[in-house]
Every structure is written in C-alpha cells, then in structure tokens.
Design a protein around this motif. Structure first.
Motif, PDB file in Angstrom:
ATOM      1  N   LYS A 169       0.831  -1.209   0.000  1.00 58.75           N
ATOM      2  CA  LYS A 169       0.000   0.000   0.000  1.00 58.75           C
ATOM      3  C   LYS A 169       0.865   1.257   0.000  1.00 58.75           C
ATOM      4  N   LYS A 170       1.924   1.250   0.787  1.00 56.83           N
ATOM      5  CA  LYS A 170       2.821   2.402   0.862  1.00 56.83           C
ATOM      6  C   LYS A 170       3.571   2.597  -0.457  1.00 56.83           C
ATOM      7  N   ARG A 172       2.391   1.812  -3.380  1.00 57.99           N
ATOM      8  CA  ARG A 172       1.385   2.386  -4.288  1.00 57.99           C
ATOM      9  C   ARG A 172       1.205   3.870  -4.013  1.00 57.99           C
ATOM     10  N   GLU A 173       1.120   4.258  -2.758  1.00 61.72           N
ATOM     11  CA  GLU A 173       0.909   5.665  -2.403  1.00 61.72           C
ATOM     12  C   GLU A 173       2.092   6.538  -2.801  1.00 61.72           C
ATOM     13  N   SER A 176       4.002   8.392  -8.128  1.00 61.51           N
ATOM     14  CA  SER A 176       3.524   9.696  -8.585  1.00 61.51           C
ATOM     15  C   SER A 176       2.578   9.547  -9.773  1.00 61.51           C
ATOM     16  N   GLU A 177       1.815  10.603 -10.039  1.00 62.90           N
ATOM     17  CA  GLU A 177       0.875  10.578 -11.162  1.00 62.90           C
ATOM     18  C   GLU A 177       1.598  10.495 -12.495  1.00 62.90           C
ATOM     19  N   GLU A 191       2.270  -5.612  -5.159  1.00 60.67           N
ATOM     20  CA  GLU A 191       0.884  -5.795  -4.729  1.00 60.67           C
ATOM     21  C   GLU A 191       0.418  -7.223  -4.950  1.00 60.67           C
TER      22      GLU A 191
END
Length: 233
Positions: A169-170, A172-173, A176-177, A191
C-alpha cells in the motif's frame, strides 16, 4: 560431580560451572566442544540444585543434534525420570502451540503441512491468487515452488501477510501521477505477491493447518499477545 568436570579445558570449565546471575554467552567454532559444554552444564545445574529439570529448556536446530544432547545428558545424570525439554526450535514451538493454539484463534489439532502438501494446497486453489504479472504461461509447477519459497523466506524474516500488504500500500501511495510504465509494473508486482501471500495464509487457516515457518512465528505471536501464557513458560 567429578564426572561432569572431567576432561574440560579452562574455558569449558568456566562455562560449565558459571554461577553468576545473568546470561552466559559462549562463542565457539566447529569441533570445540559446544555440545559437551551445554550438556554438562545442564547436568551441573541439576546436580547443584541450581534449578529443577523442568525449568531447563535446551534448543538446537536439528533432530540429530537434539537427540545427541538428550542422550548425553541422560548418561551424565543419575538414574531417574527428568522432565527435560531438549528439542529443536520447531519441535518446541509445535509443542507449545498444540497446548495453546486456541489462545490465538488457531485449532489445537492443527495439521502441519510439508512441502508437497503446501504445493497441493496452492495448486487446488490457484484461481484464488488472481495472478496477472506473475501468471505462469506454461506448467505452473515450478512457479508454485517459487511462491512457497518466497512465503517461507517472509516467515523466516518475521514478515506477516498484513505487513506485506501494508508495504504494498505504501509503495502504491508513493507512486507519482507522472510515473513511468516500468514503475507501475514494479508496484503491481509487489501488490500481487503481497496479495498471494495473504491468500496463502488464509487458506492455511481455513484448512486448520500450519506450515513449518508458522511454528516459530505463531509461537512468538502467542507469547506477544498472551502474556499470561508467556509468564507460565
């Protein structure tokens, strides 16, 4: 008592007869008599009545070494029944869990799966893993073995499925876009394997089973979450 101390060099004698309070650490290479020191120290502690036999826990890595230690102690002590715990780390943990698994929501009569049984468990439930990045193109046999090895290494490092999912999760966060396609693939890889690890562990729980790596991990979890059980031991 003279039999216990016979033939020991200065360092071995100091270790066997160590009476000060607190831990004693012995660092020695192969063939230097570590097993001799440990078995004689166990016998020394009992003979000197510094502790009761059922207060002694001796752990080693292999069944062969544990058997050798038990045999040597038996030869050193007077005839009698001694409730000594001499075993491998995994056998010790299995014994604890068989008595207290219910305290952490596990079945006391759990099945301990070997490598083949782990493989069969994953094979029969392969669709639940929902693999895409790691989806095998041919025969998945070797792939299943790689999954098992990875999960085993995670357990050796005390990494739980929940911790792996949190790490994914981290990752993924942190993406960047404007990330590159290869960065997205790396995140997807983490994941997917985290999810697979979680699925595998839940399958074990559903089957009321544990694998070899669970023995130590679940015992540590038992002692951490149930201080009353820890205090007993």
């Amino acid at each position: 008592m003279s039999k216990l101390l016979e033939g020991l060099n200065t360092e071995q004698l100091q270790a066997v007869t160590y009476d000060s309070k607190g831990p004693l650490l012995i660092v020695a290479g192969a063939g230097t008599g570590k097993t001799t020191v440990i078995t004689r120290r166990i016998s020394y502690l009992i003979e000197k009545k510094q502790c009761k036999p059922d207060e002694i826990l001796a752990l080693t890595f292999t069944e062969k070494a544990a058997g050798e230690m038990e045999e040597r102690v038996d030869q050193l002590l007077p005839l009698g029944n001694y409730d000594l715990w001499i075993s491998t780390f995994h056998s010790f943990c299995q014994r604890i869990l068989e008595a207290h698994a219910l305290d952490i929501g596990l079945a006391n009569e759990f099945r301990l799966l070997n490598d083949t049984q782990q493989w069969i468990l994953i094979k029969r439930n392969f669709e639940q893993f929902k693999l895409d990045y790691f989806k095998p193109l041919g025969n998945p046999n070797k792939f299943i073995g790689a999954l098992i090895n990875h999960f085993s290494k995670c357990k050796d490092e005390m990494i739980t499925p929940a911790e792996y999912l949190d790490y994914a999760k981290k990752v993924r966060e942190a993406l960047s876009e404007n990330s590159e396609p290869e960065e997205e693939l790396e995140v997807k890889k983490v994941e997917e394997i985290a999810h697979a690890y979680d699925v595998y562990q839940n399958l074990l729980y559903e089957q009321e089973a544990l694998d070899f790596g669970d023995l130590i991990n679940q015992t540590i979890r038992l002692f951490e979450q149930r201080p009353n059980v820890l205090k007993k031991y």
